[in-house]
Design a protein around this motif. Structure first.
Motif, PDB file in Angstrom:
ATOM      1  N   SER A 245       0.844  -1.189   0.000  1.00 52.25           N
ATOM      2  CA  SER A 245       0.000   0.000   0.000  1.00 52.25           C
ATOM      3  C   SER A 245       0.882   1.243   0.000  1.00 52.25           C
ATOM      4  CB  SER A 245      -0.903   0.013   1.236  1.00 52.25           C
ATOM      5  OG  SER A 245      -1.784  -1.079   1.232  1.00 52.25           O
ATOM      6  N   ASP A 246       0.331   2.351  -0.482  1.00 52.85           N
ATOM      7  CA  ASP A 246       1.060   3.611  -0.454  1.00 52.85           C
ATOM      8  C   ASP A 246       0.996   4.267   0.923  1.00 52.85           C
ATOM      9  OD1 ASP A 246       1.778   3.708  -3.289  1.00 52.85           O
ATOM     10  OD2 ASP A 246      -0.368   3.950  -3.623  1.00 52.85           O
ATOM     11  N   TYR A 247      -0.166   4.118   1.574  1.00 58.71           N
ATOM     12  CA  TYR A 247      -0.389   4.719   2.892  1.00 58.71           C
ATOM     13  C   TYR A 247      -1.114   3.722   3.791  1.00 58.71           C
ATOM     14  CZ  TYR A 247       0.570   9.547   1.328  1.00 58.71           C
ATOM     15  OH  TYR A 247       1.157  10.686   0.852  1.00 58.71           O
ATOM     16  N   ILE A 248      -0.885   3.852   5.086  1.00 59.18           N
ATOM     17  CA  ILE A 248      -1.798   3.295   6.081  1.00 59.18           C
ATOM     18  C   ILE A 248      -2.636   4.454   6.622  1.00 59.18           C
ATOM     19  CG2 ILE A 248      -0.487   1.264   6.769  1.00 59.18           C
ATOM     20  CD1 ILE A 248       0.691   2.905   9.105  1.00 59.18           C
ATOM     21  N   GLU A 249      -3.923   4.192   6.812  1.00 58.11           N
ATOM     22  CA  GLU A 249      -4.805   5.181   7.439  1.00 58.11           C
ATOM     23  C   GLU A 249      -5.004   4.756   8.886  1.00 58.11           C
ATOM     24  OE1 GLU A 249      -8.869   6.649   8.736  1.00 58.11           O
ATOM     25  OE2 GLU A 249      -8.218   4.586   8.370  1.00 58.11           O
ATOM     26  N   ILE A 250      -4.815   5.694   9.801  1.00 59.84           N
ATOM     27  CA  ILE A 250      -4.963   5.378  11.223  1.00 59.84           C
ATOM     28  C   ILE A 250      -5.892   6.396  11.877  1.00 59.84           C
ATOM     29  CG2 ILE A 250      -2.631   4.406  11.247  1.00 59.84           C
ATOM     30  CD1 ILE A 250      -1.717   6.801  12.862  1.00 59.84           C
ATOM     31  N   ASP A 251      -6.637   5.949  12.894  1.00 61.49           N
ATOM     32  CA  ASP A 251      -7.505   6.824  13.676  1.00 61.49           C
ATOM     33  C   ASP A 251      -6.841   7.078  15.018  1.00 61.49           C
ATOM     34  OD1 ASP A 251      -9.991   6.653  11.917  1.00 61.49           O
ATOM     35  OD2 ASP A 251      -9.623   4.537  12.347  1.00 61.49           O
ATOM     36  N   VAL A 252      -6.721   8.345  15.410  1.00 64.84           N
ATOM     37  CA  VAL A 252      -6.065   8.629  16.684  1.00 64.84           C
ATOM     38  C   VAL A 252      -7.023   9.313  17.664  1.00 64.84           C
ATOM     39  CG1 VAL A 252      -3.736   8.689  15.722  1.00 64.84           C
ATOM     40  CG2 VAL A 252      -5.055  10.819  15.858  1.00 64.84           C
ATOM     41  N   GLN A 253      -6.934   8.860  18.910  1.00 64.70           N
ATOM     42  CA  GLN A 253      -7.676   9.433  20.028  1.00 64.70           C
ATOM     43  C   GLN A 253      -6.708   9.557  21.207  1.00 64.70           C
ATOM     44  OE1 GLN A 253     -11.822   8.054  20.573  1.00 64.70           O
ATOM     45  NE2 GLN A 253     -11.422   6.574  18.934  1.00 64.70           N
ATOM     46  N   MET A 254      -7.232   9.992  22.361  1.00 67.10           N
ATOM     47  CA  MET A 254      -6.343  10.254  23.487  1.00 67.10           C
ATOM     48  C   MET A 254      -6.854   9.571  24.760  1.00 67.10           C
ATOM     49  SD  MET A 254      -4.517  13.951  23.790  1.00 67.10           S
ATOM     50  CE  MET A 254      -5.805  14.810  24.674  1.00 67.10           C
ATOM     51  N   THR A 255      -5.915   9.002  25.505  1.00 73.14           N
ATOM     52  CA  THR A 255      -6.250   8.359  26.771  1.00 73.14           C
ATOM     53  C   THR A 255      -6.424   9.404  27.871  1.00 73.14           C
ATOM     54  OG1 THR A 255      -3.915   8.116  27.343  1.00 73.14           O
ATOM     55  CG2 THR A 255      -4.958   6.288  26.146  1.00 73.14           C
ATOM     56  N   ARG A 256      -6.873   8.929  29.030  1.00 74.67           N
ATOM     57  CA  ARG A 256      -7.101   9.830  30.169  1.00 74.67           C
ATOM     58  C   ARG A 256      -5.829  10.549  30.592  1.00 74.67           C
ATOM     59  NH1 ARG A 256      -8.943   6.401  34.370  1.00 74.67           N
ATOM     60  NH2 ARG A 256      -7.066   6.653  35.617  1.00 74.67           N
ATOM     61  N   ASP A 257      -4.682   9.873  30.423  1.00 74.16           N
ATOM     62  CA  ASP A 257      -3.419  10.490  30.812  1.00 74.16           C
ATOM     63  C   ASP A 257      -2.707  11.153  29.627  1.00 74.16           C
ATOM     64  OD1 ASP A 257      -3.140   7.914  29.819  1.00 74.16           O
ATOM     65  OD2 ASP A 257      -1.465   7.377  31.117  1.00 74.16           O
ATOM     66  N   GLY A 258      -3.474  11.454  28.556  1.00 74.47           N
ATOM     67  CA  GLY A 258      -2.953  12.299  27.497  1.00 74.47           C
ATOM     68  C   GLY A 258      -2.077  11.634  26.471  1.00 74.47           C
ATOM     69  N   GLU A 259      -2.148  10.300  26.363  1.00 70.87           N
ATOM     70  CA  GLU A 259      -1.360   9.600  25.355  1.00 70.87           C
ATOM     71  C   GLU A 259      -2.211   9.379  24.097  1.00 70.87           C
ATOM     72  OE1 GLU A 259       1.845   8.898  25.623  1.00 70.87           O
ATOM     73  OE2 GLU A 259       1.909   9.732  27.643  1.00 70.87           O
ATOM     74  N   VAL A 260      -1.588   9.544  22.941  1.00 67.53           N
ATOM     75  CA  VAL A 260      -2.299   9.387  21.670  1.00 67.53           C
ATOM     76  C   VAL A 260      -2.216   7.930  21.232  1.00 67.53           C
ATOM     77  CG1 VAL A 260      -2.480  10.172  19.284  1.00 67.53           C
ATOM     78  CG2 VAL A 260      -1.710  11.759  21.057  1.00 67.53           C
ATOM     79  N   VAL A 261      -3.387   7.328  21.007  1.00 73.29           N
ATOM     80  CA  VAL A 261      -3.459   5.907  20.638  1.00 73.29           C
ATOM     81  C   VAL A 261      -4.302   5.751  19.370  1.00 73.29           C
ATOM     82  CG1 VAL A 261      -3.137   5.045  22.978  1.00 73.29           C
ATOM     83  CG2 VAL A 261      -5.457   5.536  22.156  1.00 73.29           C
ATOM     84  N   ALA A 262      -4.150   4.595  18.717  1.00 70.74           N
ATOM     85  CA  ALA A 262      -4.876   4.315  17.485  1.00 70.74           C
ATOM     86  C   ALA A 262      -6.073   3.411  17.765  1.00 70.74           C
ATOM     87  CB  ALA A 262      -3.956   3.653  16.459  1.00 70.74           C
ATOM     88  N   ILE A 263      -7.263   3.959  17.558  1.00 69.68           N
ATOM     89  CA  ILE A 263      -8.498   3.194  17.693  1.00 69.68           C
ATOM     90  C   ILE A 263      -9.594   3.994  17.007  1.00 69.68           C
ATOM     91  CG2 ILE A 263      -9.006   4.183  19.973  1.00 69.68           C
ATOM     92  CD1 ILE A 263     -10.348   1.453  20.679  1.00 69.68           C
TER      93      ILE A 263
END
Length: 275
Positions: free
Chosen positions: A58-76
């Motif tokens: 693939s040329d790109y991966i598409e990812i969804d990012v959100q943030m946990t309670r302690d401010g860490e950015v995660v993919a979900i």
């Protein structure tokens, strides 16, 4: 890397000895974006899905990012963990340590038992320089400051510089896109458009083009006229989400610039075929 929609995995066209046709030249421009990774083959938004997308060229991966309670950015993707893990509750109610204890793979197949929800930093460090990354700011209104968090992670790795052409940021929240563009003016940005934008006007497209480089619509909105209007506004079109070959073929005929798909094989890579 350049990609092409094709009718069948086994129906590879033969190029004329006199050179490529105009149709082939158009086909080779289509960008292949693996939606949440190769999510038709591995659990979405996991390292397994991103690695599969890389393996499938693939040329790109598409990812969804959100943030946990302690401010860490995660993919979900979802704002809760219920659908794609063995846990329950809102993403923003978990600390990073808590959310990474969840099993994000078994729901898809036991083969992927134990897959974790990865951090944005893990994904960037594993795949930058290997594959493009299309970052969706998911429900950013729930996570004040997520634009700055994402920007800082990219800037710490010099991924915001003008010569980096393999990062795109997008969101359905167009105000968030504007904030992100102000922070990262050298990174291309896109506005995602659901069916509520089916009657988007030329004036609205021109307004989007003041801060966005892409207008990325639901595939059901797309026809040749829309693609032409978006192009006239100065933006490109990456349509989502393809889960059938016929839908990829329809988007190719409409002239889109990129296809966002769960199945990268529906957008086939012909790079090097004529070498």
């Amino acid at each position: 890397m350049m990609s092409v929609v094709f009718i069948s995995l086994f129906n590879v066209p033969v190029f004329a000895a006199t050179g490529e046709t105009a149709t082939t030249q158009q086909q080779q421009k289509i960008v292949n974006v693996a939606h949440r990774g190769a999510s038709g083959h591995a659990p979405e938004n996991t390292m397994a899905a991103f690695e599969k997308a890389f393996q499938m060229k693939s040329d790109y991966i598409e990812i969804d990012v959100q943030m946990t309670r302690d401010g860490e950015v995660v993919a979900i993707h979802d704002t809760t963990v219920d659908r794609t893990t063995n846990g329950t509750g809102f993403v923003g109610d978990f600390t990073l340590e808590e959310i990474q204890q969840l099993d994000a793979g078994s729901w898809f197949d036991e083969e992927f038992a134990g897959e974790k929800i990865p951090t944005f930093e893990e994904i960037v460090d594993a795949f930058r320089g290997k594959i493009g990354i299309l970052i969706e700011l998911k429900s950013p209104e729930l996570y004040p400051g997520i634009e700055e968090k994402v920007a800082n992670i990219l800037m710490e790795r010099n991924m915001h510089l003008p010569n980096n052409n393999k990062v795109i940021i997008q969101s359905f929240n167009h105000e968030s896109v504007q904030r992100s563009k102000e922070l990262l003016p050298n990174i291309p940005h896109g506005v995602l458009a659901g069916m509520s934008w089916a009657d988007v006007t030329d004036e609205q497209l021109l307004e989007f083009a003041t801060y966005a480089d892409y207008f990325n619509p639901n595939r059901n909105m797309v026809d040749e006229e829309l693609v032409d209007r978006v192009h006239r506004s100065g933006m490109e079109v990456y349509a989502y989400t393809v889960r059938a070959q016929e839908h990829a073929d329809q988007l190719f005929e409409a002239g889109v610039d990129g296809i966002i798909t769960d199945f990268p094989e529906y957008v086939y890579d012909f790079s090097g075929l004529n070498e």
